[in-house]
Motif scaffolding. Structure first.
Motif, short mmCIF file in Angstrom:
data_model
loop_
_atom_site.label_atom_id
_atom_site.label_comp_id
_atom_site.label_asym_id
_atom_site.label_seq_id
_atom_site.Cartn_x
_atom_site.Cartn_y
_atom_site.Cartn_z
N TYR A 4 -16.82 -22.41 6.45
CA TYR A 4 -17.48 -22.63 7.72
C TYR A 4 -16.81 -21.84 8.83
O TYR A 4 -17.43 -21.49 9.82
N PHE A 5 -15.49 -21.56 8.65
CA PHE A 5 -14.78 -20.83 9.68
C PHE A 5 -14.96 -19.33 9.42
O PHE A 5 -14.60 -18.84 8.36
N PRO A 6 -15.54 -18.58 10.36
CA PRO A 6 -15.96 -17.21 10.07
C PRO A 6 -14.85 -16.16 10.08
O PRO A 6 -15.07 -15.04 9.68
N LEU A 7 -13.65 -16.52 10.57
CA LEU A 7 -12.57 -15.54 10.69
C LEU A 7 -11.38 -16.01 9.86
O LEU A 7 -10.54 -16.76 10.34
N PRO A 8 -11.28 -15.57 8.61
CA PRO A 8 -10.26 -16.10 7.70
C PRO A 8 -8.83 -15.98 8.22
O PRO A 8 -8.01 -16.87 7.97
N LEU A 9 -8.51 -14.90 8.93
CA LEU A 9 -7.13 -14.74 9.41
C LEU A 9 -6.75 -15.79 10.46
O LEU A 9 -5.57 -16.03 10.70
N LEU A 10 -7.75 -16.42 11.07
CA LEU A 10 -7.47 -17.45 12.08
C LEU A 10 -7.61 -18.87 11.53
O LEU A 10 -7.39 -19.83 12.26
N SER A 11 -7.95 -18.98 10.25
CA SER A 11 -8.26 -20.31 9.72
C SER A 11 -7.06 -21.24 9.72
O SER A 11 -7.20 -22.45 9.91
N GLU A 12 -5.85 -20.71 9.52
CA GLU A 12 -4.66 -21.56 9.55
C GLU A 12 -4.41 -22.12 10.94
O GLU A 12 -3.84 -23.20 11.09
N LEU A 13 -4.84 -21.41 11.94
CA LEU A 13 -4.64 -21.82 13.32
C LEU A 13 -5.78 -22.70 13.82
O LEU A 13 -5.55 -23.72 14.48
N LEU A 14 -7.00 -22.31 13.51
CA LEU A 14 -8.18 -22.94 14.13
C LEU A 14 -9.02 -23.76 13.16
O LEU A 14 -10.00 -24.37 13.58
N GLY A 15 -8.65 -23.78 11.89
CA GLY A 15 -9.43 -24.52 10.90
C GLY A 15 -8.71 -25.76 10.40
O GLY A 15 -7.61 -26.10 10.85
N ASP A 16 -9.34 -26.45 9.47
CA ASP A 16 -8.74 -27.63 8.83
C ASP A 16 -9.27 -27.71 7.41
O ASP A 16 -10.42 -28.10 7.19
#
Length: 354
Positions: A4-16
């Protein structure tokens, strides 16, 4: 499957990742199959279908492996996953029982109930994270609450306050959010069963009993009627998630300001680095809380449009929910996770009285 999170490099910061897992296609399909199992067993109990029908359906579900590529193509054609899912499931059920699978229900019953089943876990996780934050704030207040701070109104120096006062402004709304959750959650975690147009006509006099048996089997709240077009519980959930994120954004912006070198009212044990200035200790987690709060508000505002649900079923409004509610849940999980890490990073708040 795609995140669901479109930017994989940011997923650790902005995803869950944990909350996102409940919106994975396989988790959704498992919840849909739980609906079909409960439906068959309830209908057999009420004599709508035979016990042999139910055994054949339940047996097929136990070993069913969906063709995900075919499901994706089915969605592209039908706008919803259920027609192709039911086609595949019926193909796995021996004759003469297969036609009784999915009897008396419709796509929306399956999808809405599957959502309610997964939201039980999502909300349980979010509630646990809020409780964790409250414990962290209690510990912070016990350690540093007597320290002094300069209060600021309209971004200007005002009068001295205690760290306990500041911390309580972070803690009190979280307690209210928990109270709100307990008030509205039963409205969301409710079985959906309406049939073709929401009146359960296909099930006749057995409709309410079938619905009650299904709700009990799935551990969902009973529904005296279908809520096909009544989307207020979905929007209420989204608004609550946005409230939680918004309050965490308030905590984030406070700590961002307090951590400025000129004030140094918060000392962070760990922060983000700089490619040009290695001496910097950037309050990344605090900043991210502000970002996530604003993103959640944007998603929640869009979710309001799903209330405009024409007649007895809306493909447009319904699809909008699928696009907005999962990332809103994931954003809330990310905000709570970052908030917990931020509080753990606070080495001190305020200045001890000398």
């Amino acid at each position: 499957m795609r995140s669901y999170f479109p930017l994989p490099l940011l997923s650790e910061l902005l995803g869950d990742a944990e909350i996102e897992a409940w919106f994975d296609p396989r988790a959704e399909i498992a919840a849909m199959l739980a609906f079909e199992k409960a439906l068959a067993e309830a209908e057999a109990s009420e004599g709508v279908i035979t016990a042999d029908d139910a055994r054949a359906i339940v047996g097929a579900i136990a070993h069913f492996e969906p063709d995900l590529d075919a499901l994706a193509k089915g969605v592209a054609h039908d706008g919803v996953i259920v027609p192709e899912l039911v086609r595949q499931l019926r193909a796995a059920i021996p004759e003469p029982h297969r036609r009784h699978a999915h009897f008396g229900s419709t796509s929306q019953d399956v999808i809405d109930t599957a959502l309610a089943l997964r939201m039980k876990d999502v909300l349980r996780k979010i509630e646990a994270l809020i409780h964790q934050l409250l414990l962290q704030l209690d510990s912070l207040s016990a350690r540093d609450g007597a320290h002094r701070l300069m209060g600021h109104t309209r971004m200007q120096r005002a009068r001295e306050i205690t760290a306990a006062q500041k911390i309580e402004s972070w803690r009190a709304p979280l307690k209210r959010h928990l109270a709100r959750l307990h008030e509205w959650r039963p409205r969301l975690l409710t079985l959906q069963l309406g049939g073709a147009v929401g009146n359960r006509a296909e099930l006749g006099d057995h409709a309410q009993k079938v619905a009650d048996l299904m709700a009990a089997a799935l551990d969902l709240n009973h529904a005296a009627e279908a809520w096909h077009t009544q989307r207020d519980a979905i929007v209420e959930c989204g608004q609550w998630l946005s409230l939680v994120c918004g309050h965490l954004g308030k905590i984030g912006v406070d700590i961002t300001l307090m951590a400025q070198n000129e004030l140094a009212e918060v000392q962070l044990a760990a922060g983000g680095g700089s490619s040009a200035m290695p001496e910097k200790n950037n309050p990344v987690k605090a900043e991210i809380l502000v970002t996530l709060a604003r993103y959640a508000a944007t998603l929640a505002g869009g979710l309001h449009h799903s209330l405009v649900h024409e007649n007895e079923r809306s493909g447009a409004a319904w699809t909008l929910e699928w696009m907005l509610l999962p990332p809103l849940c994931i954003t809330t999980g990310a905000a709570l996770r970052n908030a917990s890490a931020l509080l753990a990073d606070i080495a001190s708040i305020g200045v001890a009285r000398g």
